[in-house]
Design a protein around this motif. Sequence first.
Motif, mmCIF file in Angstrom:
data_model
loop_
_atom_site.group_PDB
_atom_site.id
_atom_site.type_symbol
_atom_site.label_atom_id
_atom_site.label_comp_id
_atom_site.label_asym_id
_atom_site.label_seq_id
_atom_site.Cartn_x
_atom_site.Cartn_y
_atom_site.Cartn_z
ATOM 1 N N ARG A 6 0.827 -1.208 0.000
ATOM 2 C CA ARG A 6 0.000 0.000 0.000
ATOM 3 C C ARG A 6 0.856 1.251 0.000
ATOM 4 N NH1 ARG A 6 -5.441 -0.229 1.917
ATOM 5 N NH2 ARG A 6 -5.922 -2.214 2.880
ATOM 6 N N PRO A 25 -4.246 1.892 6.700
ATOM 7 C CA PRO A 25 -4.232 1.227 7.999
ATOM 8 C C PRO A 25 -2.911 0.518 8.264
ATOM 9 C CG PRO A 25 -5.445 -0.082 6.401
ATOM 10 C CD PRO A 25 -5.047 1.185 5.708
ATOM 11 N N GLY A 26 -2.654 0.216 9.533
ATOM 12 C CA GLY A 26 -1.570 -0.708 9.874
ATOM 13 C C GLY A 26 -0.263 -0.045 10.276
ATOM 14 N N LEU A 28 2.863 -0.681 9.304
ATOM 15 C CA LEU A 28 3.919 -0.449 8.321
ATOM 16 C C LEU A 28 3.984 1.026 7.940
ATOM 17 C CD1 LEU A 28 4.506 -2.621 5.174
ATOM 18 C CD2 LEU A 28 4.390 -0.165 4.976
ATOM 19 N N TYR A 78 -3.971 -10.029 -3.237
ATOM 20 C CA TYR A 78 -4.038 -9.363 -1.922
ATOM 21 C C TYR A 78 -4.900 -10.160 -0.933
ATOM 22 C CZ TYR A 78 -5.564 -6.055 1.639
ATOM 23 O OH TYR A 78 -5.880 -5.478 2.846
ATOM 24 N N TRP A 87 -0.571 -14.894 5.333
ATOM 25 C CA TRP A 87 -0.866 -14.310 6.655
ATOM 26 C C TRP A 87 -1.145 -15.410 7.698
ATOM 27 C CZ3 TRP A 87 -0.363 -9.481 8.680
ATOM 28 C CH2 TRP A 87 -0.984 -9.239 9.910
ATOM 29 N N ASP A 132 7.614 -6.124 3.377
ATOM 30 C CA ASP A 132 6.582 -7.047 3.850
ATOM 31 C C ASP A 132 6.207 -8.208 2.923
ATOM 32 O OD1 ASP A 132 5.400 -7.646 6.182
ATOM 33 O OD2 ASP A 132 3.884 -6.100 6.150
ATOM 34 N N TYR A 133 5.402 -9.106 3.524
ATOM 35 C CA TYR A 133 5.127 -10.431 2.975
ATOM 36 C C TYR A 133 4.389 -10.406 1.644
ATOM 37 C CZ TYR A 133 0.507 -9.437 4.839
ATOM 38 O OH TYR A 133 -0.702 -8.851 5.096
ATOM 39 N N GLN A 134 3.739 -9.291 1.313
ATOM 40 C CA GLN A 134 3.026 -9.245 0.032
ATOM 41 C C GLN A 134 4.013 -9.198 -1.150
ATOM 42 O OE1 GLN A 134 2.791 -6.767 2.331
ATOM 43 N NE2 GLN A 134 0.688 -6.497 3.016
ATOM 44 N N HIS A 156 7.489 -7.358 8.115
ATOM 45 C CA HIS A 156 6.833 -6.764 9.294
ATOM 46 C C HIS A 156 6.111 -7.798 10.146
ATOM 47 C CE1 HIS A 156 7.240 -2.419 8.148
ATOM 48 N NE2 HIS A 156 7.606 -3.018 7.039
ATOM 49 N N ILE A 157 5.932 -8.980 9.608
ATOM 50 C CA ILE A 157 5.177 -9.999 10.351
ATOM 51 C C ILE A 157 6.146 -11.123 10.755
ATOM 52 C CG2 ILE A 157 3.097 -9.348 9.067
ATOM 53 C CD1 ILE A 157 3.274 -11.995 7.536
ATOM 54 N N ARG A 317 -9.653 -6.059 5.988
ATOM 55 C CA ARG A 317 -9.763 -7.202 5.054
ATOM 56 C C ARG A 317 -11.162 -7.812 5.089
ATOM 57 N NH1 ARG A 317 -3.962 -9.344 7.406
ATOM 58 N NH2 ARG A 317 -2.894 -7.413 6.938
#
Length: 482
Positions: A6, A25-26, A28, A78, A87, A132-134, A156-157, A317
């Motif tokens: 994002r 949001p979030g 990150l 996503y 996730w 991040d994981y995406q 980040h996760i 989500r």
Amino acid sequence: MVVSNRLPVDRVTAHDGTPSWKPSPGGLVTALEPVMRRNHGAWIGWTGVADDPIEPFESDGLRLFPLTLSEQEVEQYYEGFSNDTLWPLYHDVIAQPKYAREWWEAYSRVNERFADRAAEVAEQDGTVWVQDYQLQLVPRLLRERRPDLTIGFFNHIPFPAYGLYSQLPWRQQIVEGLLGADLIGFQRRADAGNFLRAVRRLFHMPTTHNRVELLPAGAGRWPNSGSEKPRSVVARHFPISIDTKAYVDLASSEAVRRRAEEIRHDLGDPSTIMLGVDRLDYTKGIGHRFTAYAELLAEGKLDVNDTVLMQVASPSRERVESYKALRDEIELTVGRVNGDYGTIRHSAISYLHHGYPREEMVAMFLAADIMLVTALRDGMNLVAKEYVASRVDDDGVLVLSEFAGAADELKQALLVNPHDIEGVKRAILHAVHMPRSERRQRMRALRARVVEHDVARWSQDFLDALAVIRPSASTRELAETD
Ligand code: F6P
């Protein structure tokens, strides 16, 4: 340059059709935005809306390069692969991950598009920081396109233990993707350890301490990646943080302090306000927290006439099935607890399904005697740090899950195992009855940590480490001509 799923702002359209932007949001974005603003950085990311082509633009000192995702890409890359496969897998399979081949294909295609765009925009010999994981395939794809770049990646996760990670049908491709970076950052030491173990298990590559020496192309199980020179990759932990000063400043302002008093008053001036602030996500252990609280009410150890639990659950989500189911479950529980223990004057749980501006959040932090962070698994949990930073009065008690990355640093919190409901109940009662002197002592120690280790230090530490691993282009040229 930052590349993340994002952009720091999401596109929103009002009822009358007027478009505008709101913060994404979030954690990150919260973490990276101040760093990027200070450096007049470029940022590639999605606008949060499908099929919404937007030209690059400037916002408050940031150069934003929107990447358009189609409706199908949003569903498969996503909502699907990122948030219904990776996730849950990376959060210890709290929910069952789905392994769908068409989602993987969409994930690969979208990662290629991010890499293409980054390769176009990045300046010669620049530094690109992928988030991040995406976007785990982007480091390798970008290196293939632009070998001149220095590439960092931050996850980040959590990164799961190999026993879980090995479920992933595409486990090899993801690790290969990440190893395209020069430096891979994780939240906790244990995450970096899990990743290095996956490298050893999957590729039989030697790792020493936190460094992977990449085998020559085509050797062992390592794929033939063309003409790439031998290099090493460092994987280590860099616990992320917040813009501490921004929270301190807000919490010190008269307006926010007044608002905190107003919130207490509106909640009926109870002796104890407990607070939970989370994205509405099954990793956050919201239900576990409610169970502990409801049992304390049932046992008469807490009284609804002088205690309230305020729960902010920001929408997240919302089209993913497991998130829909969670919302139903949480809202059913809120209804039950309020029905069973509430009175005409007092609700047991004040439940708010909204996101709030930062000023309002800080006022809530100041109003709350006890902050409950009971995540079942969480990369870091910045809310825990935001609470601590906001308590400029050295008061308030943080109850913190040992499964949140923040527990490695915030050791003076009351640490709990959220699965142990009796333990959570004991921690809540400890917090309710804690003398002021102990609260002050603990909060001072927590604040010292968050003041010293803020997000500027996090990004500086990461970028300094990156510069050491891969010296700047000019230094490299000198070395090569020597
Ligand atoms: O930190 C985890 C993360 O997934 C970030 O990548 C993201 O910005 C944030 O949580 C919010 O999630 P989403 O972008 O899916 O709303």
